[in-house]
Design an enzyme around this catalytic site. Structure first.
Site, PDB file in Angstrom:
ATOM      1  CE  LYS A 126      37.450 -61.819 -43.051  1.00 27.12           C
ATOM      2  NZ  LYS A 126      36.242 -60.997 -42.895  1.00 27.12           N
TER       3      LYS A 126
ATOM      4  CE  LYS B 104      39.289 -60.894 -39.768  1.00 31.47           C
ATOM      5  NZ  LYS B 104      38.056 -60.203 -40.036  1.00 31.47           N
TER       6      LYS B 104
END
Ligand code: PBG
Length: 297
Positions: A167, A220
């Site tokens: 992330k 992400k």
């Protein structure tokens, strides 16, 4: 392949539209089964639940409140008996007054290790309320192992962990932070989220999370990180989820609203690219629309 993010708000009785995420709203608990019915009718695979609590504190303790918005919604969904995979996001930022994803030291730094028990407690409560999958998005080191130990000890060994392993500290999270009221009140998340310039670190983070017991992992955001998705797909066999985040969705909507792109074609093209890069599942605010567009083709 498609997973729909859902915002459950303890402070809303019906719906509160989110201006920066067209078509999305913060939902009261009682509205959530209705969204689940639409998701099932559209044929999408699962829901990813985020919560906005009635009260926040500096340690995000309401994240583990069994009567908080996410556990309440999970129980409502279980009673409704939908054939959907129910995924609960695990993080403290929606539940802390300062908006950071972990506990803060008196000096204003993130206390990684002190955060782990709070995350594990939240994951346990969500699994007990009916989550099939818990998805830690906080990016603290060691949280997958802490959550796995807690779930096993608490009698929820079947609950799966989807780790937001790679992330990035992205500028594409803005609309989400409005929606979930979780923007940091000071500083930024660069100390615990990843540097967008670094690809090999993503592979190391994914390897660490799988080693700690993650069943699936996430990259992400998705669109700006297709190389990371492709590299991870080539290296790891575990199921790979990609999150097309709020800013990616909002940007496509904003351009389409000005007549600069065709929303439907651009949305499907962006999702196709994410799938082509190697994602097995895609978390996207387009989930309902995309499912019906794909069926119409
Ligand atoms: C919180 C969290 C964020 C998102 C998912 N979980 C925001 C952040 O890290 O600041 C972003 C999702 C999106 O932008 O759609 N840990």
């Amino acid at each position: 392949m498609l997973v729909l993010p859902v915002f459950v708000d303890a402070n809303v009785s019906a719906r509160s539209e989110i201006a920066s995420l067209p078509g999305h709203a913060r939902l009261g608990v009682r509205e959530v089964p209705r969204v689940a019915e639409r998701a099932i009718a559209a044929g999408i695979g699962g829901l990813l639940l985020f919560g906005l609590p009635a009260e926040k504190d500096d340690r995000g303790e309401s994240a583990a409140d069994p009567f908080g918005p996410v556990p309440m919604a999970l129980r409502a969904l279980r009673d409704a008996g939908p054939g959907l995979v129910l995924i609960a996001d695990v993080c403290l930022c929606e539940y802390t007054t300062h908006g950071h994803c972990g506990v803060i030291t008196p000096e204003g730094l993130i206390d990684n290790d002190a955060t782990l028990p709070f995350l594990a407690a939240a994951a346990r409560v969500y699994a007990e309320a009916g989550a099939d999958v818990v998805a830690p998005s906080d990016m603290m080191d060691g949280r997958v192992a802490a959550i796995r130990d807690e779930l096993d000890a608490a009698g929820s060994p079947e609950a799966a962990i989807l780790a937001y392993a790679a992330k990035y500290a992205s500028s594409f999270y803005g609309p989400f932070r409005d929606a979930a009221d979780c923007a940091p009140r000071f500083g930024d998340r660069a100390g615990y989220q990843m540097d967008p310039r670094n690809r090999r670190e993503a592979l190391a983070e994914i390897a660490a999370d799988l080693e700690e017991g993650a069943d699936m992992f996430m990259v992400k955001p998705a669109g700006p990180y297709l190389d990371v998705i492709a590299a991870a797909r080539g290296r790891f066999d575990a199921p790979l989820a990609a999150y097309q985040v709020s800013g990616e969705y909002a940007a496509l909507h904003a351009a389409a609203a000005r007549g600069w792109i065709d929303l439907r074609r651009a949305a499907l093209e962006s999702l196709t690219g994410i799938a082509r890069a190697g994602a097995d599942s895609i978390v996207t605010y387009f989930a309902l629309d995309a499912a019906s567009w794909i069926r119409e083709r």
